[in-house]
Write an enzyme that holds these catalytic residues in place. Sequence first.
Site, PDB file in Angstrom:
ATOM      1  N   HIS A  47      39.023 127.735  21.709  1.00 21.92           N
ATOM      2  CA  HIS A  47      38.501 127.135  20.473  1.00 21.92           C
ATOM      3  C   HIS A  47      37.409 127.996  19.856  1.00 21.92           C
ATOM      4  O   HIS A  47      36.598 128.602  20.576  1.00 21.92           O
ATOM      5  CB  HIS A  47      38.033 125.693  20.686  1.00 21.92           C
ATOM      6  CG  HIS A  47      36.939 125.493  21.679  1.00 21.92           C
ATOM      7  ND1 HIS A  47      35.615 125.518  21.329  1.00 21.92           N
ATOM      8  CD2 HIS A  47      36.963 125.239  23.008  1.00 21.92           C
ATOM      9  CE1 HIS A  47      34.864 125.277  22.399  1.00 21.92           C
ATOM     10  NE2 HIS A  47      35.662 125.120  23.436  1.00 21.92           N
ATOM     11  N   ASP A  79      34.978 126.957  17.699  1.00 19.58           N
ATOM     12  CA  ASP A  79      33.689 126.317  17.392  1.00 19.58           C
ATOM     13  C   ASP A  79      32.766 126.307  18.603  1.00 19.58           C
ATOM     14  O   ASP A  79      33.194 126.462  19.738  1.00 19.58           O
ATOM     15  CB  ASP A  79      33.905 124.877  16.894  1.00 19.58           C
ATOM     16  CG  ASP A  79      34.466 123.963  17.970  1.00 19.58           C
ATOM     17  OD1 ASP A  79      35.408 124.374  18.672  1.00 19.58           O
ATOM     18  OD2 ASP A  79      33.958 122.841  18.126  1.00 19.58           O
ATOM     19  N   ASP A 110      31.219 129.362  25.610  1.00 19.45           N
ATOM     20  CA  ASP A 110      32.117 128.220  25.406  1.00 19.45           C
ATOM     21  C   ASP A 110      32.391 128.136  23.909  1.00 19.45           C
ATOM     22  O   ASP A 110      31.592 127.590  23.176  1.00 19.45           O
ATOM     23  CB  ASP A 110      31.461 126.956  25.949  1.00 19.45           C
ATOM     24  CG  ASP A 110      32.277 125.703  25.699  1.00 19.45           C
ATOM     25  OD1 ASP A 110      33.445 125.828  25.320  1.00 19.45           O
ATOM     26  OD2 ASP A 110      31.729 124.597  25.871  1.00 19.45           O
ATOM     27  N   GLU A 134      36.962 121.823  18.677  1.00 20.70           N
ATOM     28  CA  GLU A 134      37.188 121.244  20.008  1.00 20.70           C
ATOM     29  C   GLU A 134      36.001 120.411  20.461  1.00 20.70           C
ATOM     30  O   GLU A 134      36.154 119.343  21.047  1.00 20.70           O
ATOM     31  CB  GLU A 134      37.449 122.353  21.038  1.00 20.70           C
ATOM     32  CG  GLU A 134      37.979 121.861  22.382  1.00 20.70           C
ATOM     33  CD  GLU A 134      36.903 121.536  23.424  1.00 20.70           C
ATOM     34  OE1 GLU A 134      37.242 120.964  24.461  1.00 20.70           O
ATOM     35  OE2 GLU A 134      35.710 121.835  23.194  1.00 20.70           O
ATOM     36  N   GLU A 135      34.803 120.881  20.169  1.00 20.15           N
ATOM     37  CA  GLU A 135      33.601 120.218  20.674  1.00 20.15           C
ATOM     38  C   GLU A 135      33.379 118.847  20.046  1.00 20.15           C
ATOM     39  O   GLU A 135      32.579 118.060  20.537  1.00 20.15           O
ATOM     40  CB  GLU A 135      32.365 121.100  20.432  1.00 20.15           C
ATOM     41  CG  GLU A 135      32.427 122.465  21.110  1.00 20.15           C
ATOM     42  CD  GLU A 135      32.322 122.383  22.630  1.00 20.15           C
ATOM     43  OE1 GLU A 135      32.157 121.264  23.149  1.00 20.15           O
ATOM     44  OE2 GLU A 135      32.422 123.436  23.277  1.00 20.15           O
ATOM     45  N   ASP A 177      39.078 127.675  28.878  1.00 18.26           N
ATOM     46  CA  ASP A 177      37.928 126.898  28.397  1.00 18.26           C
ATOM     47  C   ASP A 177      37.177 126.296  29.576  1.00 18.26           C
ATOM     48  O   ASP A 177      36.466 125.311  29.421  1.00 18.26           O
ATOM     49  CB  ASP A 177      38.445 125.800  27.441  1.00 18.26           C
ATOM     50  CG  ASP A 177      37.327 125.195  26.613  1.00 18.26           C
ATOM     51  OD1 ASP A 177      36.223 125.776  26.582  1.00 18.26           O
ATOM     52  OD2 ASP A 177      37.551 124.131  26.016  1.00 18.26           O
TER      53      ASP A 177
END
Length: 439
Positions: A111, A113, A172, A206-207, A229
């Site tokens: 991801h 973001d 991340d 995603e977050e 991830d």
Amino acid sequence: MYYDLFYYFVLSDFTGETQEIDDMSDLQRQIDTIVQEKFLRYVKVWTTSEPELAPKKTPSTACQWDLIKILEQELKDLGVPEVYLDEKGYLIGRIPARGKEGLSGLGFMAHVDTASDAPGKDVKPQIHKNWQGEVIKLTGDVTLDPQDIPDMKDFVGETLISSDGTTLLGADDKAGIAEIMTAVEVLMKTPGIQHGPIEVVFTPDEETGCGMDRFPVKELKSKFCFTLDGGREGELELECYNAWRVDLEFSGNVIHPGYARGKLVNAVTMASEFVSMLPRSESPEATDGRYGNYWPHAIEGNLDKAKVTVMIRDFDAEGGKRRLEAVQTFAKAVEASFPGGKVAVTEKMQYSNMKEELDKHPELEPLMLRAYEKAAVIPLVKPIRGGTDGSKLTAMGVPTPNIFAGGFNFHSVREWVPVKSMVKAVNVVLSLVEIWAEE
Ligand SMILES: [Zn+2]
């Protein structure tokens, strides 16, 4: 030669001839250089997502486009023939099979973001080469201290990357992106490697928990997909929580406090009464391993109306349902003890444990274990105490376990990642591609 060349990338159990060892370490050095260069470039791009906006808009923040566009261009520059990008920011690069045309495809996903929990703008990555175990001072009282972070002791002598202590780092999941893009670069620049169809997938938001809400799953051709991830080197996750969100609205009865006796029903008191009923022994701070939990996630209100959001997590669906029932029971108890007050409860399943679906593909775990072995990574198979976009993709029909990306202290100004672990993750991706082509 090309065939051997590929082996140099991924073989841990090489034959021991000097020539091969030299070549292998040379190619590992190249991976080391490429993955670092990409990672350092990506983390400088501001991509903080916004949970409050995400339910309505994908990507939730316009800044995420900056990295999406960079990745789109980079895929094209690397010669990836098919690059799909839709108006929501979902980016898929397709590398057609080479020599293994009949094979079903594999996908790799990360991801773009970063979490809104810590500042994500103007990230200034700091490189700590040949770290010797000392306390790393970042800014003010922000340090990376091996006394507080015992994991650091496993990486003495390695290159560590952190932020300058004022922002998160964004490992991340930009470590995951850099690892996937490095694997793409290796595959595209080594024309002799035979492989099946490969897809690489980059997603926004995603977050926020909404990252897969508008995912164009029909565009994905792969039989299996893997998110990169996870945290520390070796993590291999085939199981995650079942997750629910429960929203409660407490309605009181407002009257001037001077005339309130027997009439005022205080929604704030109702909400706090409810919160005090949630068992602390089943909170995140009181549980670990395979234990589920629930907790009050947000609270706001006044005399008239108060809102509480409760999150429920459990690997076992029955355990989750028991907590859902408990929440309903507590809500009814509050309603009963505040005559004239009302409590409305709305439940929403957020994501489900992917284990049940993954268990239908018993070849998947052994495939991953072989790839870890080939990449000289000791697997740490464990359940995720959370969810990933992979669990949602699994529910959409594409089994998607999670591979480590290598970082630590996610979502914080103390986030850090060892370069060595990023190299290992690239090797796991290449090993998966190779072993899949052998099947
Ligand atoms: Zn992540």
